[in-house]
Design an enzyme around this catalytic site. Structure first.
Site: not given
Ligand code: COA
Length: 324
Positions: A115, A251, A281
């Site tokens: 990225c 980003h 993204n």
């Molecule tokens: N739809 C619905 N539920 C979802 C889901 C989706 N697309 N993806 C995950 N979940 C669920 C998970 O299974 C979890 O369920 P549980 O509590 O029963 O286990 C719950 O949602 C919460 O998951 P969590 O990982 O704690 O959510 P979060 O608030 O951390 O958000 C991301 C997840 C991926 C959006 C976030 O962590 C993020 O943006 N991380 C950075 C990723 C990124 O930017 N990557 C590229 C970098 S360049």
């Protein structure tokens, strides 16, 4: 001798026509518009159809940037293209785009910094111009990241999209890029990666094992902390205060990460360019897509100070502080 600066003289971008909304995703994966928007700020993403490649979007974005700059492809002395989804293994996508543009003969190469690819490419191009080696450089960030998306995996498939952006950089006595900061820490490789390839080998799995593996929560935490330190470092390198910034062009991975960086800089969201809602993204495409949107919508004006930053797989992280 007066310093030579690298100045952005034109921007361009290109997106696939096909749009996939959160409601569309709800049809085939266990997710909801509410979940996606509240966790990421994403409403939709553009997705390449079969036959469309990273190079196609890079080429279009490049043409638009050249036109905006009033520079002919034949005048270029360098093309640097950030991507982690090249059209083919080799030649580089930069070489493919160079030939399509008719810029044959100039140096052309790809940079894989995930990225952070575009901001890395910008940092490299800046050094070529400052050293006097190059006068007119095309810098591109382009991806078809959805080619690496497993559409049955809700943790990752909602996050990514395709597209490209480009800038023309020209040597000038006027600023210009003031500072760039580039970093990486391969110790974090397993938090965000796609661990198959020519040398390691592919797998007997769907899409040969080509798919994004990500530990979302960990990536989120490291990204926020790292970007905090990065923006401080960049201001210091440029000898500036946060109050001198006109725009943050971050980003576009997650609105919550963007808001955390803006808060650190004490910048209201009115001074932050946000396209993650429309593009999701797009990896190396994200910063130049946001920049081109900011320029063409009239938000960013000549003479303003812009802070560009990115974070991605590697981990890699990079920034540029420039006067537009
Ligand atoms: N739809 C619905 N539920 C979802 C889901 C989706 N697309 N993806 C995950 N979940 C669920 C998970 O299974 C979890 O369920 P549980 O509590 O029963 O286990 C719950 O949602 C919460 O998951 P969590 O990982 O704690 O959510 P979060 O608030 O951390 O958000 C991301 C997840 C991926 C959006 C976030 O962590 C993020 O943006 N991380 C950075 C990723 C990124 O930017 N990557 C590229 C970098 S360049």
């Amino acid at each position: 001798m007066a310093p030579i600066y690298a100045r952005i003289t034109g921007t361009g971008s290109a997106l696939p026509e096909r749009v996939l909304t959160n409601a569309d995703l709800e049809q085939f994966v266990d997710t909801s518009d509410e979940w996606i928007q509240s966790r990421t700020g994403i409403r939709q993403r553009h997705v390449a159809v079969e036959g469309q490649t990273t190079g196609d979007f890079a080429f279009l974005a490049a043409q638009r940037a050249l036109e905006a700059a009033g520079v002919k492809a034949s005048e270029l002395d360098l093309i640097v293209l950030g991507t982690t989804t090249p059209d083919i293994i080799f030649p580089s996508t930069a070489c493919l785009v160079q030939h399509r543009l008719g810029a044959n003969g100039c140096a052309a190469f790809d940079v894989n910094a995930a990225c952070s690819g575009f901001v890395y490419a910008l940092g490299i191009a800046d050094k070529f111009i400052r050293s006097g080696q190059s006068k007119k450089v095309l810098v591109i960030g382009a991806e078809t990241l959805t080619r690496m998306v497993d559409w049955s995996e809700r943790e990752t498939c909602v996050l990514f999209g395709d597209g490209a952006g480009a800038v023309v950089l020209e040597a000038s006595s006027e600023p210009g890029i003031y500072a760039t900061c580039l970093h990486a820490d391969g110790g974090y490789k397993e938090l965000l990666w796609n661990p198959v390839g020519v040398s390691v080998g592919f797998r007997d799995e769907p899409n040969h094992g080509v798919r994004i593996n990500m530990s979302g929560r960990e990536v989120f935490k490291v990204a926020v902390k790292t970007l905090d330190a990065l923006v401080e470092e960049t201001l210091k390198a440029a000898g500036m205060e946060a109050s001198q910034l006109d725009w943050l062009i971050p980003h576009q991975a997650n609105l919550r990460i963007i808001e955390a960086t803006a808060k650190r800089l004490n910048m209201p969201m009115e001074q932050v360019i946000v396209t993650v809602d429309k593009h999701a993204n797009t990896s190396a495409g994200s910063v130049p897509l946001a920049l081109d949107y900011a320029v063409r919508s009239g938000k960013v004006q000549r003479g303003q100070n812009l802070l560009l930053e990115a974070f991605g797989g590697g981990f890699t992280w990079a920034s540029a502080l420039l006067r537009y």
